[in-house]
Design an enzyme around this catalytic site. Sequence first.
Site, mmCIF file in Angstrom:
data_model
loop_
_atom_site.group_PDB
_atom_site.id
_atom_site.type_symbol
_atom_site.label_atom_id
_atom_site.label_comp_id
_atom_site.label_asym_id
_atom_site.label_seq_id
_atom_site.Cartn_x
_atom_site.Cartn_y
_atom_site.Cartn_z
ATOM 1 N N ASP A 89 0.833 -1.213 0.000
ATOM 2 C CA ASP A 89 0.000 0.000 0.000
ATOM 3 C C ASP A 89 0.867 1.263 0.000
ATOM 4 O O ASP A 89 0.391 2.338 -0.351
ATOM 5 C CB ASP A 89 -0.999 0.008 1.173
ATOM 6 C CG ASP A 89 -0.373 -0.286 2.520
ATOM 7 O OD1 ASP A 89 0.629 -0.994 2.583
ATOM 8 O OD2 ASP A 89 -0.917 0.208 3.528
ATOM 9 N N HIS B 39 -1.581 6.575 7.083
ATOM 10 C CA HIS B 39 -3.019 6.415 6.764
ATOM 11 C C HIS B 39 -3.814 7.379 7.638
ATOM 12 O O HIS B 39 -3.554 7.504 8.840
ATOM 13 C CB HIS B 39 -3.517 5.005 7.090
ATOM 14 C CG HIS B 39 -2.862 3.915 6.308
ATOM 15 N ND1 HIS B 39 -3.094 3.700 4.970
ATOM 16 C CD2 HIS B 39 -1.979 2.963 6.690
ATOM 17 C CE1 HIS B 39 -2.395 2.654 4.560
ATOM 18 N NE2 HIS B 39 -1.695 2.189 5.584
HETATM 19 FE FE1 FEO Z 1 1.608 -2.091 6.563
HETATM 20 FE FE2 FEO Z 1 -0.099 0.609 5.474
HETATM 21 O O1 FEO Z 1 0.947 -0.906 5.334
#
Ligand code: FEO
Length: 402
Positions: free
Chosen positions: A82, A228
């Site tokens: 991601d 995020h």
């Molecule tokens: Fe561990 Fe946002 O990926």
Amino acid sequence: MQRVPLADGIYWVGAVDWGVREFHGYDTPHGSSYNSYLIVDEKVCVVDGVRAGLGPEMLRRVRGCCQEQTVDYLVVNHVEMDHSGCLPWLIEQLRPRKILTSKRGQEALALHFTREECEGWDVMAVGTGDEINLGSYTLSFIEAPMLHWPDSMFTYVKEPHILLPNDAFGQHLASSRRFADELDMNVVMEEAVTYFANILMPFAGQVTKTIEKLIEMGLEIDTIAPSHGAIWRLREHVDAIIEAYAAWARFEAKPRVCLVYDTMWHSTEKMAYAVADGVAQEDVEVTILPLSGTPLARVARYVQESRAFLVGSPVLNNGMLPNVGRFLTYIKGLRPKSRLTGAFGSFGWGGGAVKEIDATLRSMSLDVLEPLEVRYVPNEEELIACEEYGRQVARRVKEWVR
Ligand code: FEO
């Protein structure tokens, strides 16, 4: 394109994924964002990427802030796709002089991308205490293994006291707003605890160690900008999310009982409601979570925050219902601790479901109650026994609070 300053010359340049509703089994009803950051100083540095396909959106934001300036460094705090899916394409566009990542990140990059894709990448491993001077700003690196992958690393921009911890302190939350103080804090915290439960619960020990390390290092942190969701920039929000992480990692819980079940012809459901009634009679909060219709990530969030969870299933083919098996596999992997638990359910002739649930719960090093079973449909006496079971669970929860 929207580019959001965090400090003079430091920008959010990530991408918002409004449509993502499922993240490797984790439901994301509010979507998500992949937060990348750009530091334009004497040297130019990009921190983290976005998922494959969203690279052009990120690139437009980067170029909107630094036009055609050479990118000196690309920091890869974490190699999960991601954040790194766009890298072969993005690196081709930005041509950073050096890629900085942890030692485990260096290995992981080589294991994620083909030799052809990595051709010409100048990757340098950095570790805790290593620093890179950009001009007026200095980057300092902090290894954070198993938060939540072995390669995970935090980047700290020293002068404005900005911590870029990648996944840690994040939330799956798409928004046109970038800062927690611009959003509904109930939603932000709800998504933060759900994120912790589903991503970081198995690594609670490492979370505690990392927070202790940050305190020991005496880092001043004015902003936490995760990879995020919302960025924490107010002092009270920075303190609140660090304190919340410390408490979640200690498995602190509310005095609440969750009843997690699936049902066939409503017998196990009747038991769940009767047990819940017994819990409520003792003035302890209870939440009923039917597995047909409640996403696992939301159940995990309740387990994270509740002292007790009971698991119910009727029998299907001498075992539990598939939904219950799916839940147990998921929750066992998350490795909850300090929880009171127990199995309940109905059976017709041979039984098997409650035995299977009980065995799984006992394999998880939890405090497991004796199971509760009824044959076919619970009668009045059996419903009264379920209520009494609920009262006992509630009393145990209250003893724990004292
Ligand atoms: Fe561990 Fe946002 O990926």
